[in-house]
Write a protein that holds these residues in place. Structure first.
Motif: not given
Length: 80
Positions: A29-32, A70-71, A67
């Motif tokens: 779930g982290m963004s780029r 973007d996750q 990704f």
């Protein structure tokens, strides 16, 4: 001259963010941008239709993150 080359290579390897400690910091779930805050700018990325795979490192030592929208959805590593 050989000694200088080895010292340079060791210093560069020591500065790499591609290591087990940073891999362990990655979370689904982290963004780029969040992943890049941990690993730095990716060495290469490719993708289409809202998905992207980015690689940090080279052929022998690398971290790969997939990704979607973007996750971070997928992590893998090699040679850490």
């Amino acid at each position: 001259m050989k000694r200088l080359l080895w010292v340079t290579l060791l210093l560069l390897a020591g500065c790499s963010k591609v290591n087990q400690q940073n891999y362990d910091k990655l979370e689904l779930g982290m963004s780029r941008a969040e992943v890049e805050a941990v690993l730095g700018r990716a060495d290469r990325c490719s993708g289409s239709l809202g998905t992207e795979t980015c690689i940090w490192g080279g052929d022998h030592t690398q971290i790969k993150v997939g990704f979607a929208a973007d996750q971070a959805m997928l992590f893998s590593h090699k040679g850490l």
